[in-house]
Design an enzyme around this catalytic site. Structure first.
Site, PDB file in Angstrom:
ATOM      1  N   SER A   1       0.838  -1.191   0.000  1.00 10.06           N
ATOM      2  CA  SER A   1       0.000   0.000   0.000  1.00 10.06           C
ATOM      3  C   SER A   1       0.878   1.248   0.000  1.00 10.06           C
ATOM      4  O   SER A   1       1.710   1.425  -0.892  1.00 10.06           O
ATOM      5  CB  SER A   1      -0.942  -0.040   1.210  1.00 10.06           C
ATOM      6  OG  SER A   1      -1.888   1.002   1.161  1.00 10.06           O
TER       7      SER A   1
ATOM      8  N   ASP B   1      -8.864  -4.246  -6.414  1.00 10.46           N
ATOM      9  CA  ASP B   1      -8.284  -3.385  -5.391  1.00 10.46           C
ATOM     10  C   ASP B   1      -8.339  -1.922  -5.842  1.00 10.46           C
ATOM     11  O   ASP B   1      -7.871  -1.566  -6.913  1.00 10.46           O
ATOM     12  CB  ASP B   1      -6.837  -3.820  -5.147  1.00 10.46           C
ATOM     13  CG  ASP B   1      -6.198  -3.071  -3.993  1.00 10.46           C
ATOM     14  OD1 ASP B   1      -6.809  -2.129  -3.474  1.00 10.46           O
ATOM     15  OD2 ASP B   1      -5.071  -3.439  -3.618  1.00 10.46           O
TER      16      ASP B   1
END
Length: 527
Positions: free
Chosen positions: A298, A350
């Site tokens: 991330s 995602d």
């Protein structure tokens, strides 16, 4: 549905906006009516006292009025639930529940001839990089410390690291900042499988633009691993939100070096710690033949990519594995430059690898365009989306965003495009009459390196009521992540534990299928 006309003007409230408020009021009124009726029937024989006749009359009149209101609300709901009947009837379920379309330049997928030798080389490269991703994801997950470990192991995690929480080993390694340091380190040991002596530096110091990270010796892969933690605190969120672009100060031949300001500052902090504090020098003094590998998930994946670019001049053999990195990281030139030493991994739909300022502006324009042309009752759209969110399914049969040749002019659109933006955003430069057709001023930013996409195939239930999900692993172009796709797994696909389980299955199943007939894409089951 068209906006309602009242007092000679068209309002921004359509008739189908009254369905859910009407349903709520109907439930309240019916319960109220049942309560009054119950009260009246229970005490009807006791109303012969002084004032009882007046109270009895009041309750009867109240029940009659409530019955009239209930009938009126029911009629309003029935009218609001009617669809707009016209020759040009469009079924638009909006982009909120859009199946993945693999968007690429020109609106079509690239079709290239498959050369057997080239395909075998690409498959071998994909297998090797998947195995590397599977290995180094353990370090990216370990950087989150004990919270992620407890989340992944809710029944046994606390027992496993409980002894480490009460044990002091600060003299055995360089541990800096944060609370419950030994709990963090205990979870790191269990996640990576390394020994105490394999760690050079572990930092949980956490401020805006200053991310926690760890440095360890990975003897299995003969590498010095730097793992940067992803978003886990309010300070990290503020780093994420510093989305302005700045020029990246790095030694390379790239001219256009724009990068995400917050992530660039965070990477610069880790870089200074590694170099100025002599952390990397200490690591390579112990294992001079090892190569440098930088990983992160991330926010940590974006910082790892920028950090690898900063260190490449001093360590030309550096490699980076960015797991679910943000799309809005850096310029197109840096994205192309990084493909030789950075690999990104993205799971399913995602949202983070598709998230950038320009993509958010694009999503806003797409939503407004759909609303401007939709004559499907909103309650149907919302109920269908709720069903898809809870139970999954295959939405491919549902038309979205006025696709295909059905983009005819509606007889009664919800609102005109101009009225949708009564206060136009300064982010747009209006070169046309409609703000929905304008282009944002923000410079486009791109994800790092080459991208491996683990993509779901077929339908699966949200709560496991259907068959297991199927995933395929393939190299993907960054253009396939140029739009935000909103669905039931857009957030869960970003979770590191979900990504780790998917990687476990992908690597094990591809290894088991080495002797299988050659296929363009390998499908695997993910429980």
């Amino acid at each position: 549905m068209p906006g309602m006309v009242l007092f000679g003007r068209r309002w921004a409230i359509a008739s189908d906006d009254l369905v859910f408020p009407g349903f709520f009021e109907l439930v309240v009124r019916v319960l109220w009516w049942i309560g009054i009726l119950t009260l009246y029937l229970m005490h009807r024989g006791k109303l012969d006292c002084a004032g009882g006749a007046l109270l009895s009359s009041y309750l009867i009149v109240l029940m009659i009025l409530l019955a009239v209101v209930i009938c009126t609300v029911s009629a309003i709901m029935c009218v609001s639930m009617r669809e707009l009947c016209s020759h040009h009837h469009h079924q638009v379920y909006t982009i909120f529940f859009t199946p993945e379309r693999n968007p690429v330049p020109g609106g079509t997928q690239w079709l290239t001839p498959v050369i057997p030798a080239l395909w075998e080389a690409e498959e071998a490269d994909l297998d090797a990089e998947l195995e590397n991703c599977h290995h180094y994801m353990q370090f990216a997950a370990a950087a989150y410390g004990w919270p992620l470990y407890i989340y992944r192991n809710p029944l046994t995690g606390l027992c496993r690291i409980g002894g480490d929480c009460c044990r002091s080993r600060t003299t055995d390694y360089d541990l800096v900042g944060g609370d419950q340091l030994n709990c963090h380190f205990g979870s790191i040991l269990h996640t990576t499988g390394l020994q105490y002596r394999d760690f050079i530096h572990v930092s949980f110091h956490d401020k805006v633009y200053e991310l926690p990270f760890l440095v360890a010796l990975d003897h299995r892969k003969e590498s010095v691993v730097v793992a940067v933690r992803g978003t886990m605190s309010l300070q990290d969120v503020l780093t994420d939100l510093s989305a302005e672009s700045e020029v990246l100060d790095v030694e390379c031949e790239v001219q256009d070096r724009l990068a995400h300001k917050g992530i660039s500052q965070a990477a610069r902090y880790v870089y200074q710690r590694l170099i100025n504090d002599g952390i990397l020098s200490q690591a390579f003094s112990i294992a001079p033949e090892y190569r440098l590998v930088i990983v992160g998930h991330s926010l940590g994946g974006g910082a790892a990519a920028l950090l690898a670019t900063m260190l490449r001049a001093a360590y030309p053999q550096v490699r980076c594995y960015a797991f679910s990195p943000p799309r809005g990281l850096w310029s197109k030139a840096l994205q192309e430059y990084s493909q030789s030493f950075i690999v990104s991994l993205v799971l399913g739909k995602d949202v983070i690898p598709r998230l950038s300022v320009t993509n958010l502006e694009d999503l806003k324009r797409r939503i407004l365009r759909v609303v401007a042309h939709c004559n499907k009752p909103k309650y149907k759209i919302l109920l269908h989306g709720l069903w898809y969110e809870l139970f999954g399914g295959n939405p491919n049969n549902l038309p979205t965003e006025l696709d295909g040749g059905d983009q005819e002019v509606l007889t009664q659109p919800l609102l005109g495009e101009q009225s949708l933006l009564t206060r136009w955003s300064p982010a747009y430069s209006f070169s046309s009459d409609s703000p929905l057709d304008s282009s944002p001023k923000y410079p486009p930013l791109y994800p790092p390196g080459r991208i491996i996409h683990l993509q779901e195939e077929g339908a699966s239930g949200r709560f496991g009521c259907c068959s297991a999900a199927h995933y395929s692993a393939k190299w993907s172009h960054e253009a396939e992540f140029s739009k935000i796709l909103i669905g039931p797994k857009m957030l869960t696909d970003h979770m590191p534990d979900i990504l780790m389980r998917a990687l476990d299955s992908v690597v094990s199943d591809r290894a088991a299928c080495v002797s299988c007939p050659a296929q363009g894409v390998s499908s695997v089951d993910v429980a």
